[in-house]
Design a protein around this motif. Sequence first.
Motif, mmCIF file in Angstrom:
data_model
loop_
_atom_site.group_PDB
_atom_site.id
_atom_site.type_symbol
_atom_site.label_atom_id
_atom_site.label_comp_id
_atom_site.label_asym_id
_atom_site.label_seq_id
_atom_site.Cartn_x
_atom_site.Cartn_y
_atom_site.Cartn_z
ATOM 1 N N TYR A 51 0.828 -1.206 0.000
ATOM 2 C CA TYR A 51 0.000 0.000 0.000
ATOM 3 C C TYR A 51 0.866 1.260 0.000
ATOM 4 N N THR A 52 1.895 1.291 0.837
ATOM 5 C CA THR A 52 2.750 2.478 0.894
ATOM 6 C C THR A 52 3.515 2.672 -0.413
ATOM 7 N N LYS A 53 3.938 1.585 -1.043
ATOM 8 C CA LYS A 53 4.611 1.700 -2.338
ATOM 9 C C LYS A 53 3.668 2.294 -3.382
ATOM 10 N N ARG A 54 2.426 1.830 -3.376
ATOM 11 C CA ARG A 54 1.450 2.325 -4.342
ATOM 12 C C ARG A 54 1.151 3.800 -4.103
ATOM 13 N N VAL A 55 0.962 4.184 -2.844
ATOM 14 C CA VAL A 55 0.679 5.583 -2.517
ATOM 15 C C VAL A 55 1.852 6.468 -2.923
ATOM 16 N N LYS A 56 3.057 5.993 -2.693
ATOM 17 C CA LYS A 56 4.243 6.756 -3.065
ATOM 18 C C LYS A 56 4.308 6.942 -4.582
ATOM 19 N N GLY A 57 3.983 5.903 -5.339
ATOM 20 C CA GLY A 57 3.976 6.012 -6.793
ATOM 21 C C GLY A 57 2.930 6.998 -7.294
ATOM 22 N N VAL A 58 1.749 6.945 -6.707
ATOM 23 C CA VAL A 58 0.679 7.872 -7.087
ATOM 24 C C VAL A 58 1.092 9.301 -6.761
ATOM 25 N N ALA A 59 1.692 9.501 -5.599
ATOM 26 C CA ALA A 59 2.118 10.844 -5.197
ATOM 27 C C ALA A 59 3.187 11.376 -6.158
ATOM 28 N N ARG A 60 4.108 10.518 -6.572
ATOM 29 C CA ARG A 60 5.137 10.958 -7.530
ATOM 30 C C ARG A 60 4.515 11.343 -8.868
ATOM 31 N N ARG A 61 3.562 10.538 -9.342
ATOM 32 C CA ARG A 61 2.921 10.868 -10.612
ATOM 33 C C ARG A 61 2.150 12.181 -10.513
ATOM 34 N N GLU A 62 1.447 12.396 -9.409
ATOM 35 C CA GLU A 62 0.703 13.646 -9.229
ATOM 36 C C GLU A 62 1.645 14.837 -9.143
ATOM 37 N N LEU A 63 2.767 14.669 -8.451
ATOM 38 C CA LEU A 63 3.737 15.750 -8.342
ATOM 39 C C LEU A 63 4.315 16.093 -9.711
ATOM 40 N N LYS A 64 4.620 15.083 -10.504
ATOM 41 C CA LYS A 64 5.132 15.312 -11.858
ATOM 42 C C LYS A 64 4.092 16.043 -12.701
ATOM 43 N N HIS A 65 2.828 15.625 -12.583
ATOM 44 C CA HIS A 65 1.748 16.269 -13.318
ATOM 45 C C HIS A 65 1.589 17.733 -12.897
ATOM 46 N N ILE A 66 1.669 17.986 -11.604
ATOM 47 C CA ILE A 66 1.540 19.357 -11.104
ATOM 48 C C ILE A 66 2.699 20.216 -11.591
#
Length: 135
Positions: A51-66
């Motif tokens: 779960y933490t790995k998945r959340v970290k990946g989602v956060a990185r993708r959102e940060l890149k998008h932002i």
Amino acid sequence: KLGMKNKKHRRKIELKAMDVILFGSSHKSGGVWKDIALLVSLLAIGLLFVYTKRVKGVARRELKHIMEEMETLQQAEKELKQLQQKLSEFEVNPEEKSEMDGNEENQRKYSAELHEVGRCLRLRPTFCFRFELHW
């Protein structure tokens, strides 16, 4: 030795003592429950890790998008400032303005580009298309 007179009983007790010393106690109290608790805790830890790995990946993708949105917004702001500067130059120099008034096509193009930049600043930058100004 052990206070036993019967050699058979003494020998059995000695063998049981040696078995306990060599192989451990044969009586297991709660072993199954301990194993189940250990298995459940290991499973929970594994799920939390995934779960933490998945959340970290989602956060990185959102940060890149932002970050991409921020770059697009900065570009749109820069283009808006350039357009505003050109507008102020036309207001200062009436000769150039009268030339522009004569050419309705340039005037429509200029107002459309100014409208597009304003729309880009109001909407999310990802929905705006990058455009070039040609004068």
